[in-house]
Design an enzyme around this catalytic site. Structure first.
Site, PDB file in Angstrom:
ATOM      1  N   ASN A 112       0.634  -1.062  -0.451  1.00 16.54           N
ATOM      2  CA  ASN A 112       0.305  -0.417  -0.062  1.00 16.54           C
ATOM      3  C   ASN A 112       0.558   1.546  -0.090  1.00 16.54           C
ATOM      4  O   ASN A 112       0.106   2.038  -0.360  1.00 16.54           O
ATOM      5  CB  ASN A 112      -1.149   0.207   1.321  1.00 16.54           C
ATOM      6  CG  ASN A 112      -0.230  -0.544   2.681  1.00 16.54           C
ATOM      7  OD1 ASN A 112       0.754  -1.449   2.699  1.00 16.54           O
ATOM      8  ND2 ASN A 112       0.007   0.702   3.580  1.00 16.54           N
ATOM      9  N   GLN A 168      -4.971  -3.739  -2.239  1.00 16.99           N
ATOM     10  CA  GLN A 168      -4.437  -2.951  -3.220  1.00 16.99           C
ATOM     11  C   GLN A 168      -3.421  -2.749  -4.630  1.00 16.99           C
ATOM     12  O   GLN A 168      -3.568  -2.857  -5.842  1.00 16.99           O
ATOM     13  CB  GLN A 168      -2.662  -2.380  -2.609  1.00 16.99           C
ATOM     14  CG  GLN A 168      -3.114  -1.563  -1.327  1.00 16.99           C
ATOM     15  CD  GLN A 168      -3.756  -0.234  -1.992  1.00 16.99           C
ATOM     16  OE1 GLN A 168      -4.047   0.265  -2.661  1.00 16.99           O
ATOM     17  NE2 GLN A 168      -4.551   0.410  -0.608  1.00 16.99           N
ATOM     18  N   CYS A 186       4.508   8.536   8.587  1.00 16.52           N
ATOM     19  CA  CYS A 186       4.563   9.018   9.679  1.00 16.52           C
ATOM     20  C   CYS A 186       3.350   8.858  10.326  1.00 16.52           C
ATOM     21  O   CYS A 186       1.999   9.722   9.688  1.00 16.52           O
ATOM     22  CB  CYS A 186       5.252  10.120   9.651  1.00 16.52           C
ATOM     23  SG  CYS A 186       6.624  10.792   8.973  1.00 16.52           S
TER      24      CYS A 186
END
Ligand code: PLP
Length: 385
Positions: free
Chosen positions: A151, A179, A325
């Site tokens: 992904n 995906q 992040c």
């Protein structure tokens, strides 16, 4: 957000008009319970079964082998936990180091519960270490569970080879195709895969509906006790509008395989070539690997992905740090970490993901804005080191 350029299609996709129309007609007209025996119920049952055929056709499965779930995450949990529960004598699971959090966190939980979990390494391009896989899979392994397309990077695993290795040792395989479905052809019969997870909202269908392909005669223990729906494997009254929307999305996705995929890939390549031309500190992650057509993960040296994303967003470009992040933390994603991407690049990694709705002018405008944003940050924002 009509004035935005949406380049976050691996997070979710825009539902097709045909999907919305089909769902609306279910909500407005075909609202009966598909388990009711009256004519109205049977009319709705017919729509659910039609959707099952459409989803099955996308991966060359038999309709009976498709179980509808609430999402890709649930499908993965059902595949893995359902397999482990079906044969409690086997307590070894093999997966990869770069799985989506649906599998990654499940693997952590299972090892906490006393299962032995091997997470196979990947190389710098994100390719799976098949030699390590061969060494780890043995007769005591309950399941090999790996993703097809990543992904974050779009890198494809050689699931055909993985299935061959597992079959050689009599071990079952689950593939997370969330995906990849609709982006590369998938033929479950050819692959001889046992279980395969899908999610509608990654292929222009609605959110909150997924499917698990369960090959005939594969033993799977249900995770939910209750009603008798979905062959007792996933009980609960079906989310008919979502299932019907999924069916339409799957049918449209199947018809897209081929030329349309090539044109999405051409746009992605145009984007990467231009970015590399105008942004000297850009690095395409996984560039040397086989990838799905729509994903581009680019690391910008010594910059922070949040800062890039915020400025892009202000200028109308929607991209994502993927899981690069999470929750505001500056830890690079486990995917980029497992690939051994230098943190100087990984901290500034942005995922751009395209779709059938992306245009050439979207690409050119995004590159223009991106170049300005990177230039601005490179000169003005204190660098992360
Ligand atoms: N697997 C992969 C590779 C994904 O990208 C995602 C969603 O991002 C999932 C599983 C989970 O799918 P869902 O959002 O339907 O739970």
């Amino acid at each position: 957000m009509s004035d935005s350029i949406y380049l976050d299609n691996n997070a979710t996709t825009q539902p097709l008009d045909s999907v919305i129309e089909a769902m609306l007609s279910c909500l407005r007209t075909d609202y009966a319970n598909p388990s009711s025996v009256h004519r109205f119920g049977q009319q709705v049952r017919h729509r659910v079964e039609q959707a099952r055929e459409q989803v099955a056709a996308l991966i060359n499965a038999e309709p009976k082998e498709i179980i509808f779930t609430s999402c890709g995450t649930e499908s993965i949990n059902l595949a893995v936990r359902g397999t482990l529960a079906a044969d409690p004598s086997k307590r070894h699971l093999v997966t990869s180091a770069v799985e989506h959090s649906a599998m990654h966190r499940l693997a952590a939980q299972l090892s906490h519960e006393g299962y032995t979990v091997d997470q196979i390494r990947v190389d710098q391009e994100g390719g799976l270490d098949l030699t390590e896989l061969e060494a780890r899979v043995n007769e005591g392994t309950a399941l090999v569970s790996v993703m097809h397309a990543n992904n974050e990077t779009g890198v494809l695993f050689d699931v055909e080879r993985i299935c061959e290795i597992a079959a050689g040792r009599g071990v079952r395989v689950h593939v997370d195709a969330v995906q990849s479905a609709g982006k590369v052809p998938i033929d479950v019969k050819h692959l001889s895969v046992d279980l395969l997870s899908l999610s509608a909202h990654k292929m222009h269908g609605p959110k909150g509906v997924g499917a698990l392909y369960v090959r005939r005669r594969t033993r799977l223990t249900p995770l939910t006790i209750g009603g008798r729906q979905e062959r007792d494997i996933r009980p609960g009254t079906e989310n008919v509008p979502a299932i019907v929307g999924f069916g339409v999305a799957a049918q449209e996705a199947a018809s897209l395989l081929g030329d349309r995929i090539d044109s999405i890939r051409a746009l992605r390549d145009r984007f990467e070539t231009r970015v590399m031309d105008v942004v000297p500190i850009a690095h395409v992650i996984g560039a040397g690997a086989e990838r799905v057509c729509n994903t581009s993960n680019i690391g910008f040296e010594k910059l922070q992905s949040e800062a890039i994303l915020i400025l892009l967003s202000e200028r109308g470009i929607c991209a994502s740090a993927g899981a690069a992040c999470s929750s505001g933390s500056l830890e690079p994603s486990h995917v980029l970490g497992a690939m051994g991407i230098d943190t100087v690049i990984a901290h500034g990694a942005i995922r751009f993901s395209f779709s059938r709705f992306t245009t050439e002018s979207d690409i050119d405008r995004s590159v223009e804005v991106l170049a300005e944003v990177i230039e601005r940050l490179s000169s003005a924002v204190p660098r992360h080191s």
